[in-house]
Write an enzyme that holds these catalytic residues in place. Structure first.
Site, mmCIF file in Angstrom:
data_model
loop_
_atom_site.group_PDB
_atom_site.id
_atom_site.type_symbol
_atom_site.label_atom_id
_atom_site.label_comp_id
_atom_site.label_asym_id
_atom_site.label_seq_id
_atom_site.Cartn_x
_atom_site.Cartn_y
_atom_site.Cartn_z
ATOM 1 N N ASN A 128 -6.305 6.969 6.762
ATOM 2 C CA ASN A 128 -5.119 6.201 6.390
ATOM 3 C C ASN A 128 -3.954 7.099 6.007
ATOM 4 O O ASN A 128 -2.799 6.809 6.332
ATOM 5 C CB ASN A 128 -5.449 5.249 5.242
ATOM 6 C CG ASN A 128 -6.258 4.047 5.694
ATOM 7 O OD1 ASN A 128 -6.203 3.653 6.849
ATOM 8 N ND2 ASN A 128 -7.018 3.470 4.773
ATOM 9 N N GLU A 234 -6.543 -2.271 1.179
ATOM 10 C CA GLU A 234 -5.281 -1.587 1.404
ATOM 11 C C GLU A 234 -5.449 -0.314 2.222
ATOM 12 O O GLU A 234 -6.433 0.415 2.072
ATOM 13 C CB GLU A 234 -4.614 -1.254 0.072
ATOM 14 C CG GLU A 234 -4.291 -2.461 -0.790
ATOM 15 C CD GLU A 234 -3.255 -3.378 -0.166
ATOM 16 O OE1 GLU A 234 -2.514 -2.933 0.731
ATOM 17 O OE2 GLU A 234 -3.185 -4.548 -0.583
ATOM 18 N N CYS A 235 -4.442 -0.046 3.052
ATOM 19 C CA CYS A 235 -4.465 1.176 3.866
ATOM 20 C C CYS A 235 -3.828 2.346 3.135
ATOM 21 O O CYS A 235 -3.882 3.475 3.623
ATOM 22 C CB CYS A 235 -3.739 0.935 5.187
ATOM 23 S SG CYS A 235 -1.951 0.704 5.008
ATOM 24 N N GLY A 236 -3.215 2.092 1.997
ATOM 25 C CA GLY A 236 -2.593 3.158 1.222
ATOM 26 C C GLY A 236 -1.083 3.079 1.186
ATOM 27 O O GLY A 236 -0.451 3.586 0.254
#
Length: 241
Positions: A128, A234-236
């Site tokens: 990510n 979440e992907c970040g």
């Protein structure tokens, strides 16, 4: 709409942000957008994954600022349907699309690190960062974005349940004008404006990212369970930037 003075957002304290959010909670989404475009620091931009319900914020923003930069992070692993969806909405809404990509190609990344998304949380986080967080950070910096609009909604996951309408991240203001919308609100807006869901929506995809870490929703699953093998939502991008 009752507008706060521009100085309220120029150098707010935490107390100012609390009061500002309380005020914005009383406004409609389009009024929040109008307020932020008028009082937020320039440049304004909208990030979009061109996911399941992305047409809402794309339409909402371009109704008031047609040429607003729309940032899409092309990880190299998006569904073919996502690329076609982005093309279709770009043409329909005349989007000022700004596509950013990782510095390293997918083939080179896999040669160096293997299939990071299959290497547990550590690998997923590294993936990510390389393919999503770094390109987004670069996009926001290169476009000199001071007011960053997103389509985050509190009902999407537990981690987003406390999403404020406006927050300060570094020197940048992050605006989520539909933070309080439900799935029904989204559906009603799409219907009212004859806007489409992502093509994969009808196949059971409720949250759409990269093809290798996205799965169809099944009875008993939470929306966040459909991403990253259920390990995280979440992907970040909305955690680290």
């Amino acid at each position: 709409m009752t507008a706060l003075p521009a100085t309220s957002i120029a150098a707010p304290s935490l107390d100012d942000l609390d009061a500002l959010n309380a005020h914005l909670e009383t406004l409609r989404a389009d009024e929040r957008v109008a307020w932020a475009l008028q009082h937020g620091p320039q440049q304004a931009a909208l990030s979009s994954s061109f996911g399941a319900q992305s047409a809402v914020t794309l339409h909402l923003l371009t109704q008031q600022r047609p040429d607003i930069p729309v940032i899409l992070i092309d990880t190299g692993y998006l569904f073919p349907e996502t690329y076609r969806f982005a093309d279709a909405l770009t043409e329909r809404l005349s989007l000022n699309l700004q596509v950013y990509r990782p510095l390293v190609s997918r083939a080179w990344m896999e040669a160096r690190h293997g299939r990071l998304w299959e290497q547990g949380m550590v690998g997923i986080d590294q993936y990510n960062n390389l393919r999503k967080v770094e390109p987004m950070r670069r996009a926001l910096d290169e476009l000199n974005v001071g007011t960053w609009f997103t389509g985050l909604r509190r009902s999407q996951s537990g981690g987003r349940a406390q999403t404020p309408i406006v927050q300060k991240r570094g020197d940048r203001y992050k605006i989520s004008p539909i933070a309080d919308w439900t799935d029904r609100d989204v559906w009603q807006y799409l219907q009212a404006h004859a806007l489409p869901y992502h093509p994969l929506w009808e196949q059971g995809y409720v949250s759409i990212g990269d093809f290798h870490t996205t799965r169809r929703w099944e009875p008993g699953m939470r929306e966040e369970d459909t991403r990253f093998f259920g390990l995280k939502r979440e992907c970040g991008i909305h955690e680290d930037i």
